[in-house]
Scaffold this motif. Structure first.
Motif, PDB file in Angstrom:
ATOM      1  N   ASP A 114     -12.579  -7.433   4.116  1.00 39.95           N
ATOM      2  CA  ASP A 114     -13.805  -6.891   3.554  1.00 39.95           C
ATOM      3  C   ASP A 114     -13.551  -6.065   2.296  1.00 39.95           C
ATOM      4  O   ASP A 114     -14.478  -5.429   1.761  1.00 39.95           O
ATOM      5  N   ALA A 115     -12.324  -6.066   1.796  1.00 41.02           N
ATOM      6  CA  ALA A 115     -12.012  -5.351   0.567  1.00 41.02           C
ATOM      7  C   ALA A 115     -12.853  -5.916  -0.582  1.00 41.02           C
ATOM      8  O   ALA A 115     -13.084  -7.127  -0.650  1.00 41.02           O
ATOM      9  N   PRO A 116     -13.320  -5.068  -1.490  1.00 41.23           N
ATOM     10  CA  PRO A 116     -14.127  -5.568  -2.604  1.00 41.23           C
ATOM     11  C   PRO A 116     -13.262  -6.334  -3.605  1.00 41.23           C
ATOM     12  O   PRO A 116     -12.035  -6.255  -3.585  1.00 41.23           O
ATOM     13  N   ALA A 117     -13.913  -7.075  -4.474  1.00 42.49           N
ATOM     14  CA  ALA A 117     -13.195  -7.773  -5.537  1.00 42.49           C
ATOM     15  C   ALA A 117     -12.773  -6.821  -6.647  1.00 42.49           C
ATOM     16  O   ALA A 117     -11.833  -7.107  -7.394  1.00 42.49           O
ATOM     17  N   TRP A 118     -13.440  -5.697  -6.751  1.00 47.48           N
ATOM     18  CA  TRP A 118     -13.110  -4.674  -7.742  1.00 47.48           C
ATOM     19  C   TRP A 118     -13.755  -3.375  -7.281  1.00 47.48           C
ATOM     20  O   TRP A 118     -14.550  -3.367  -6.343  1.00 47.48           O
ATOM     21  N   GLY A 119     -13.398  -2.268  -7.897  1.00 52.51           N
ATOM     22  CA  GLY A 119     -13.941  -0.993  -7.471  1.00 52.51           C
ATOM     23  C   GLY A 119     -14.363  -0.113  -8.618  1.00 52.51           C
ATOM     24  O   GLY A 119     -13.776  -0.175  -9.708  1.00 52.51           O
ATOM     25  N   ARG A 120     -15.344   0.740  -8.360  1.00 53.35           N
ATOM     26  CA  ARG A 120     -15.802   1.700  -9.369  1.00 53.35           C
ATOM     27  C   ARG A 120     -15.056   3.026  -9.263  1.00 53.35           C
ATOM     28  O   ARG A 120     -15.231   3.913 -10.096  1.00 53.35           O
ATOM     29  N   SER A 121     -14.231   3.160  -8.208  1.00 46.97           N
ATOM     30  CA  SER A 121     -13.439   4.376  -8.036  1.00 46.97           C
ATOM     31  C   SER A 121     -12.058   3.992  -7.513  1.00 46.97           C
ATOM     32  O   SER A 121     -11.765   2.813  -7.289  1.00 46.97           O
ATOM     33  N   THR A 122     -11.232   4.988  -7.297  1.00 42.06           N
ATOM     34  CA  THR A 122      -9.825   4.722  -6.993  1.00 42.06           C
ATOM     35  C   THR A 122      -9.630   3.940  -5.700  1.00 42.06           C
ATOM     36  O   THR A 122      -8.902   2.943  -5.673  1.00 42.06           O
ATOM     37  N   VAL A 123     -10.252   4.362  -4.597  1.00 42.31           N
ATOM     38  CA  VAL A 123      -9.980   3.729  -3.300  1.00 42.31           C
ATOM     39  C   VAL A 123     -10.381   2.262  -3.281  1.00 42.31           C
ATOM     40  O   VAL A 123      -9.563   1.399  -2.924  1.00 42.31           O
ATOM     41  N   PRO A 124     -11.621   1.914  -3.644  1.00 39.97           N
ATOM     42  CA  PRO A 124     -11.928   0.479  -3.628  1.00 39.97           C
ATOM     43  C   PRO A 124     -11.126  -0.322  -4.641  1.00 39.97           C
ATOM     44  O   PRO A 124     -10.833  -1.494  -4.414  1.00 39.97           O
ATOM     45  N   ALA A 166       0.823  -1.210   0.000  1.00 35.40           N
ATOM     46  CA  ALA A 166       0.000   0.000   0.000  1.00 35.40           C
ATOM     47  C   ALA A 166       0.856   1.258   0.000  1.00 35.40           C
ATOM     48  O   ALA A 166       0.572   2.233  -0.724  1.00 35.40           O
ATOM     49  N   ARG A 167       1.927   1.258   0.821  1.00 33.63           N
ATOM     50  CA  ARG A 167       2.796   2.443   0.881  1.00 33.63           C
ATOM     51  C   ARG A 167       3.535   2.662  -0.433  1.00 33.63           C
ATOM     52  O   ARG A 167       3.715   3.805  -0.868  1.00 33.63           O
ATOM     53  N   ALA A 168       3.961   1.597  -1.075  1.00 33.79           N
ATOM     54  CA  ALA A 168       4.671   1.737  -2.349  1.00 33.79           C
ATOM     55  C   ALA A 168       3.768   2.360  -3.406  1.00 33.79           C
ATOM     56  O   ALA A 168       4.184   3.265  -4.145  1.00 33.79           O
ATOM     57  N   LEU A 169       2.526   1.898  -3.494  1.00 37.98           N
ATOM     58  CA  LEU A 169       1.598   2.473  -4.473  1.00 37.98           C
ATOM     59  C   LEU A 169       1.317   3.942  -4.163  1.00 37.98           C
ATOM     60  O   LEU A 169       1.151   4.763  -5.080  1.00 37.98           O
ATOM     61  N   HIS A 170       1.264   4.284  -2.863  1.00 37.95           N
ATOM     62  CA  HIS A 170       1.001   5.672  -2.476  1.00 37.95           C
ATOM     63  C   HIS A 170       2.210   6.573  -2.734  1.00 37.95           C
ATOM     64  O   HIS A 170       2.082   7.657  -3.327  1.00 37.95           O
ATOM     65  N   HIS A 171       3.392   6.118  -2.342  1.00 41.24           N
ATOM     66  CA  HIS A 171       4.572   6.985  -2.396  1.00 41.24           C
ATOM     67  C   HIS A 171       5.181   7.089  -3.789  1.00 41.24           C
ATOM     68  O   HIS A 171       5.815   8.095  -4.111  1.00 41.24           O
ATOM     69  N   PHE A 172       5.019   6.089  -4.599  1.00 41.03           N
ATOM     70  CA  PHE A 172       5.678   6.103  -5.909  1.00 41.03           C
ATOM     71  C   PHE A 172       4.721   6.394  -7.049  1.00 41.03           C
ATOM     72  O   PHE A 172       5.018   6.111  -8.210  1.00 41.03           O
ATOM     73  N   THR A 173       3.564   6.962  -6.724  1.00 38.17           N
ATOM     74  CA  THR A 173       2.652   7.480  -7.736  1.00 38.17           C
ATOM     75  C   THR A 173       2.256   8.889  -7.336  1.00 38.17           C
ATOM     76  O   THR A 173       2.418   9.303  -6.184  1.00 38.17           O
ATOM     77  N   ALA A 174       1.698   9.627  -8.277  1.00 38.93           N
ATOM     78  CA  ALA A 174       1.372  11.026  -8.003  1.00 38.93           C
ATOM     79  C   ALA A 174       0.021  11.200  -7.325  1.00 38.93           C
ATOM     80  O   ALA A 174      -0.181  12.179  -6.598  1.00 38.93           O
ATOM     81  N   GLN A 175      -0.917  10.280  -7.550  1.00 36.62           N
ATOM     82  CA  GLN A 175      -2.280  10.546  -7.103  1.00 36.62           C
ATOM     83  C   GLN A 175      -2.936   9.421  -6.295  1.00 36.62           C
ATOM     84  O   GLN A 175      -4.049   9.594  -5.816  1.00 36.62           O
ATOM     85  N   LEU A 176      -2.290   8.301  -6.135  1.00 39.73           N
ATOM     86  CA  LEU A 176      -2.949   7.204  -5.434  1.00 39.73           C
ATOM     87  C   LEU A 176      -2.870   7.419  -3.921  1.00 39.73           C
ATOM     88  O   LEU A 176      -1.790   7.647  -3.380  1.00 39.73           O
ATOM     89  N   PRO A 177      -3.996   7.332  -3.220  1.00 42.79           N
ATOM     90  CA  PRO A 177      -3.996   7.549  -1.767  1.00 42.79           C
ATOM     91  C   PRO A 177      -3.511   6.312  -1.031  1.00 42.79           C
ATOM     92  O   PRO A 177      -3.372   5.230  -1.586  1.00 42.79           O
ATOM     93  N   MET A 178      -3.270   6.504   0.273  1.00 41.27           N
ATOM     94  CA  MET A 178      -2.900   5.393   1.148  1.00 41.27           C
ATOM     95  C   MET A 178      -4.159   4.646   1.564  1.00 41.27           C
ATOM     96  O   MET A 178      -5.172   5.260   1.916  1.00 41.27           O
ATOM     97  N   VAL A 179      -4.099   3.320   1.529  1.00 38.38           N
ATOM     98  CA  VAL A 179      -5.223   2.500   1.974  1.00 38.38           C
ATOM     99  C   VAL A 179      -4.708   1.446   2.949  1.00 38.38           C
ATOM    100  O   VAL A 179      -3.509   1.153   2.991  1.00 38.38           O
ATOM    101  N   ALA A 180      -5.620   0.895   3.729  1.00 37.77           N
ATOM    102  CA  ALA A 180      -5.278  -0.173   4.686  1.00 37.77           C
ATOM    103  C   ALA A 180      -6.376  -1.225   4.633  1.00 37.77           C
ATOM    104  O   ALA A 180      -7.148  -1.372   5.577  1.00 37.77           O
ATOM    105  N   PRO A 181      -6.474  -1.974   3.554  1.00 40.67           N
ATOM    106  CA  PRO A 181      -7.599  -2.883   3.372  1.00 40.67           C
ATOM    107  C   PRO A 181      -7.488  -4.152   4.204  1.00 40.67           C
ATOM    108  O   PRO A 181      -6.404  -4.581   4.590  1.00 40.67           O
ATOM    109  N   GLY A 182      -8.648  -4.759   4.454  1.00 40.45           N
ATOM    110  CA  GLY A 182      -8.732  -6.039   5.130  1.00 40.45           C
ATOM    111  C   GLY A 182      -9.575  -7.000   4.327  1.00 40.45           C
ATOM    112  O   GLY A 182      -9.849  -6.759   3.143  1.00 40.45           O
TER     113      GLY A 182
END
Length: 254
Positions: free
Chosen positions: A175-185, A157-173
């Motif tokens: 209950d994470a969805p199988a796919w998402g209609r927006s960036t966070v999910p 999660a930290r790598a995706l957040h720190h090494f991209t310009a716009q991806l936020p930090m997430v802490a999924p468990g």
């Protein structure tokens, strides 16, 4: 009270302590911040209040700078005895690996803890879920053969957040969805289920030549990942490294 015996696991994300009781049984684990000596002191003062004599410490470290700070902190608070486990080569364990003198002591101690818990006679896979995810192979006669090192949930999660310009930090468990209609999910789906899928594949690739191994999980993220990979029957033991450390340093314990 007799002099206390304390085990400490210095990782990249957490510092964990536990005290052995008079019978040599591991007490509750305390997870401490890496950079808060004041909190360290509060815990230590409570443990040493009625103790007689210098504390005996067994310390596993994969974080040399923090190991130096902890040693300076402890010696500054009075007499203490130390036994350090800084590499896998220092762990009393049958090994069939290369470069044990540069391998992490935590990996070997988790294997030792698993063998202590489960015994030999059947192959074992030890899955440690921390900053990194490791899967250790142990033969039926108790020989550690090495294993796998992969990226842990938080690190991914930290790598995706720190090494991209716009991806936020997430802490999924789980209950994470199988796919998402927006960036966070979408991120939550990729980080959690991508990691779970990687671990499932890595376990599957160990099984053909091991037969039917027992699998035991440990580490901070084990309670999230183990059921997602193996289901509710997954065996999770959160303090395997500390259990292995207690046995390596104080082998007279039951």
């Amino acid at each position: 009270m007799p002099p206390p015996r304390i085990v400490a696991d210095i990782g990249n994300s957490r510092l964990k302590w536990a005290r052995l009781d008079d019978r040599g049984v591991l007490g509750p684990t305390v997870a401490l911040p890496l950079d808060d000596p004041t909190t360290w002191g509060v815990v230590l003062d409570g443990w040493l209040r009625d103790a007689a004599g210098a504390a005996s410490w067994a310390v596993s470290s994969v974080n040399p700078p923090l190991a130096d700070r902890l040693e300076a902190f402890l010696t500054g608070r009075g007499p203490a005895e130390f036994r350090w486990f800084r590499t896998a080569a220092e762990v009393p364990l049958a090994k069939d690996v290369e470069g044990a003198e540069t391998g992490g002591s935590d990996r070997a101690l988790a294997v030792l803890g698993a063998l202590r818990l489960l015994g030999a006679g059947r192959p074992i896979l030890v899955v440690s879920c921390g900053t990194a995810i490791t899967i250790e192979r142990v033969t039926a006669d108790g020989v550690w053969q090495g294993g796998v090192i992969a990226m842990g949930l938080g690190l991914c999660a930290r790598a995706l957040h720190h090494f991209t310009a716009q991806l936020p930090m997430v802490a999924p468990g789980p209950d994470a969805p199988a796919w998402g209609r927006s960036t966070v999910p979408s991120l939550e789906a990729g980080v959690f289920w991508g990691t779970a899928g990687a671990v499932r594949e890595l376990l599957a690739r160990q099984r053909p030549d091991l037969g039917d191994p027992m699998v035991v999980w440990t580490g901070g993220d084990a309670f999230r990942l183990a059921p997602a990979v193996e289901g509710p029957a997954a065996r999770v033991v959160p303090d395997l490294v500390l259990q292995g450390l207690a046995h390596a340093a104080f082998p007279s314990q039951p």
